[in-house]
Design an enzyme around this catalytic site. Structure first.
Site, PDB file in Angstrom:
ATOM      1  N   TYR A  27     -13.646  27.385  40.739  1.00 32.76           N
ATOM      2  CA  TYR A  27     -14.303  26.279  40.021  1.00 32.76           C
ATOM      3  C   TYR A  27     -13.872  24.956  40.640  1.00 32.76           C
ATOM      4  O   TYR A  27     -12.679  24.703  40.806  1.00 32.76           O
ATOM      5  CB  TYR A  27     -13.905  26.290  38.541  1.00 32.76           C
ATOM      6  CG  TYR A  27     -14.442  25.092  37.796  1.00 32.76           C
ATOM      7  CD1 TYR A  27     -15.641  25.156  37.102  1.00 32.76           C
ATOM      8  CD2 TYR A  27     -13.768  23.867  37.828  1.00 32.76           C
ATOM      9  CE1 TYR A  27     -16.161  24.045  36.452  1.00 32.76           C
ATOM     10  CE2 TYR A  27     -14.272  22.743  37.181  1.00 32.76           C
ATOM     11  CZ  TYR A  27     -15.470  22.846  36.502  1.00 32.76           C
ATOM     12  OH  TYR A  27     -15.982  21.738  35.870  1.00 32.76           O
ATOM     13  N   GLU A  31     -20.292  19.715  39.369  1.00 32.04           N
ATOM     14  CA  GLU A  31     -19.645  20.988  39.171  1.00 32.04           C
ATOM     15  C   GLU A  31     -20.156  21.948  40.220  1.00 32.04           C
ATOM     16  O   GLU A  31     -21.366  22.062  40.410  1.00 32.04           O
ATOM     17  CB  GLU A  31     -20.039  21.515  37.784  1.00 32.04           C
ATOM     18  CG  GLU A  31     -18.917  22.159  37.037  1.00 32.04           C
ATOM     19  CD  GLU A  31     -19.357  22.544  35.620  1.00 32.04           C
ATOM     20  OE1 GLU A  31     -18.764  22.032  34.681  1.00 32.04           O
ATOM     21  OE2 GLU A  31     -20.293  23.330  35.480  1.00 32.04           O
TER      22      GLU A  31
END
Ligand code: GDP
Ligand code: MN
Length: 375
Positions: A100, A187
Site C-alpha cells: 500500500y 493511493e
C-alpha cells in the site's frame, strides 16, 4: 476532481511511475479486442469508488473470450450507487507482493502524510483499523518535500527495505502530484512487486483540490467529462436538491448541512449507515419535502428513511403535510421515522400522528428506531 483508475494511472505514468499496459473498453467487443492485443488481462470496473474487487468489479481473463464475458458482466453493474460505464483492461500482473502506498492531507497535523505498508491489497481498511502500526508514516517538510534519506527510513520502517531501491523513486514521483497537480489524496493499492522484483502500480486513486481547478484546465478538459456521478445525483440536480450519495442503507432527509451530518453520525452510532442524504435547507415547503423523499427512494438500497427536521424558518406543519402527501403519492411502504421540532412542532406532530406516523421524541431515539425497523 476524483479521477477514475485509468485516468489516475495516465497521470502516474506522466510522473514516471510504471503502470501495466492497458486499454479502455466501452463494450464487450472492445474488451475482447483489448485482450487480443494485450494477452491475459484484468478487466476492471471504472467507478470513482474503492472496493471494486469485493463488489465483483475486477475479473481476471486469460483469453479474449473471457475478457468479453467479464466485460458483459461488469459494464452496467451497480457499485455503491455508481453505474459502471466502462471497463479498463490491463495486462495481468505476476503479483509477488501487494504493497500500500498513498498520501493524504493530515488536517490535525496541518501537513501532508505519506503512508506505506507491506500489508497492501483489499484488506487495507481493516489493517488501518486493527493494526495501525503496520502502516509507516512520514510527514514531509511541505516546502522542500521528502528527502531521499527520509524515504529510505520510511521504506525500512514499513519492513520493505529489500525493495528500497525500487520503492524510493516511486514514492518521490508520487509525491510530485502534490505540488504539481494540487492533489489532496493519492493511493496506489496494490503497488505490486512482481515475482521478478519490479514495482508497478496495480491500482490508482487520485483526487485533486477543486479549489485549484483553475490551475489545471488541461486535466479538467481531458477527464472531467468521463466521470459519471451517482445515478440519482442527476435527478436531484434537476430538482435543485442538495443530495449526497453514500453506501449504507438508510435514506436521510434533514434541513441544514450540520443537522444532516450529525444525523449520519447518529445512524452510524445506532449500528447502521446512510445510503444517501438530502438537505432540504431552510424554509422548505411541502413540495420540496416530497421531491426529496422521491429522490431518496430511487436508490433500491434504501431500506428505510429517517427524517430529521429542526424548524426555524421551516415550519413543522408544512413539513408534516409534505411528508404525508409524499408518502401517499409514492405509495411508500418502507419504514419511515420522523423527528420534528422547532416552529409549529405541535401542529406537525399532530398531523403525523393523525396519519399513522409516530414521531421520535428526539434525534437519537429516532435514529435507533429506524435502525431497529430496518434490521
Ligand atoms: P479495488 O478493489 O477497487 O481497490 O480494485 P483493485 O484494482 O485494487 O483490485 C483488487 C484486487 O484485484 C487487487 O488487490 C489484486 O489482488 C487483484 N488484481 C487487480 N489487478 C490485477 C492483475 O492485473 N493481476 C492479478 N493477478 N490480480 C489483480
Ligand atoms: Mn485497490
Amino acid at each position: 476532481m476524483k479521477l477514475l483508475e485509468y485516468q489516475a494511472k495516465e497521470v502516474l505514468a506522466s510522473l514516471g511511475i510504471p503502470i501495466p499496459a492497458g486499454r479502455v473498453a466501452r463494450t464487450p467487443d472492445e474488451a475482447e479486442a483489448a485482450a487480443r492485443a494485450l494477452g491475459p488481462v484484468a478487466v476492471k470496473a471504472q467507478v470513482p469508488v474503492g472496493g471494486r474487487g469485493k463488489a465483483g468489479g475486477v475479473k481476471l481473463a486469460r483469453t479474449p473470450e473471457e475478457a468479453r464475458a467479464a466485460a458483459e458482466q461488469i459494464i452496467g453493474m451497480d457499485i455503491k450507487g455508481f453505474r459502471v460505464p466502462l471497463v479498463y483492461c490491463e495486462t495481468a500482473l505476476d503479483i509477488g507482493q501487494e504493497v500500500y502506498l498513498g498520501f493524504t492531507v493530515d488536517r490535525p497535523g496541518r501537513n501532508n502524510v505519506l503512508m506505506l505498508s507491506q500489508q497492501g491489497g483489499m484488506e487495507i481498511e481493516q489493517v488501518a483499523e486493527e493494526s495501525p502500526e503496520a502502516i509507516a508514516r512520514l510527514h514531509p517538510n511541505p516546502w522542500r518535500g521528502p528527502l531521499a534519506y527520509e524515504l529510505n527510513a520510511l521504506v525500512f520502517e514499513a519492513g520493505l527495505g529489500r525493495h528500497a531501491r525500487q520503492l524510493v523513486p516511486v514514492i518521490q514521483k508520487l509525491y510530485r502530484a502534490i505540488p504539481d497537480l494540487d492533489a489532496i489524496t493519492a493511493e496506489i493499492n496494490p503497488l505490486v512487486i512482481t515475482t521478478e522484483g519490479k514495482v508497478v502500480a496495480g491500482d490508482a486513486k487520485l483526487e485533486t483540490d477543486e479549489n485549484a481547478d483553475f490551475r489545471h484546465q488541461d486535466l479538467l478538459d481531458k477527464y472531467a467529462g468521463e466521470i459519471e456521478g451517482d445515478a440519482y445525483e442527476e435527478e436531484a440536480k434537476k430538482r435543485h436538491l442538495t443530495y449526497v450519495a453514500l453506501d449504507g442503507e438508510i435514506g436521510i432527509i434533514g434541513n441544514g448541512a450540520g443537522l444532516c451530518m450529525s444525523t449520519l453520525d447518529l445512524v452510524q452510532r445506532a449500528g447502521s449507515s446512510a445510503a444517501n442524504f438530502c438537505d432540504i435547507g431552510g424554509g422548505a415547503k411541502a413540495e420540496v419535502v416530497e421531491n426529496a423523499l422521491e429522490v431518496i427512494l430511487m436508490n433500491p438500497r434504501v431500506k428505510g428513511v429517517l427524517i430529521n427536521v429542526f424548524g426555524g424558518i421551516t415550519r413543522g406543519d408544512e413539513v408534516a403535510r409534505g411528508l404525508i402527501q409524499a408518502r401517499d403519492d409514492l405509495h411508500m411502504t418502507l419504514p419511515l421515522v420522523v423527528r420534528l421540532s422547532g416552529t409549529n412542532e405541535e401542529e406537525g406532530r399532530q398531523i403525523l400522528k393523525d396519519h399513522g406516523i409516530a414521531p421520535g421524541a428526539n434525534a437519537w431515539e429516532a435514529a435507533q428506531k429506524i435502525v431497529e425497523m430496518t434490521r
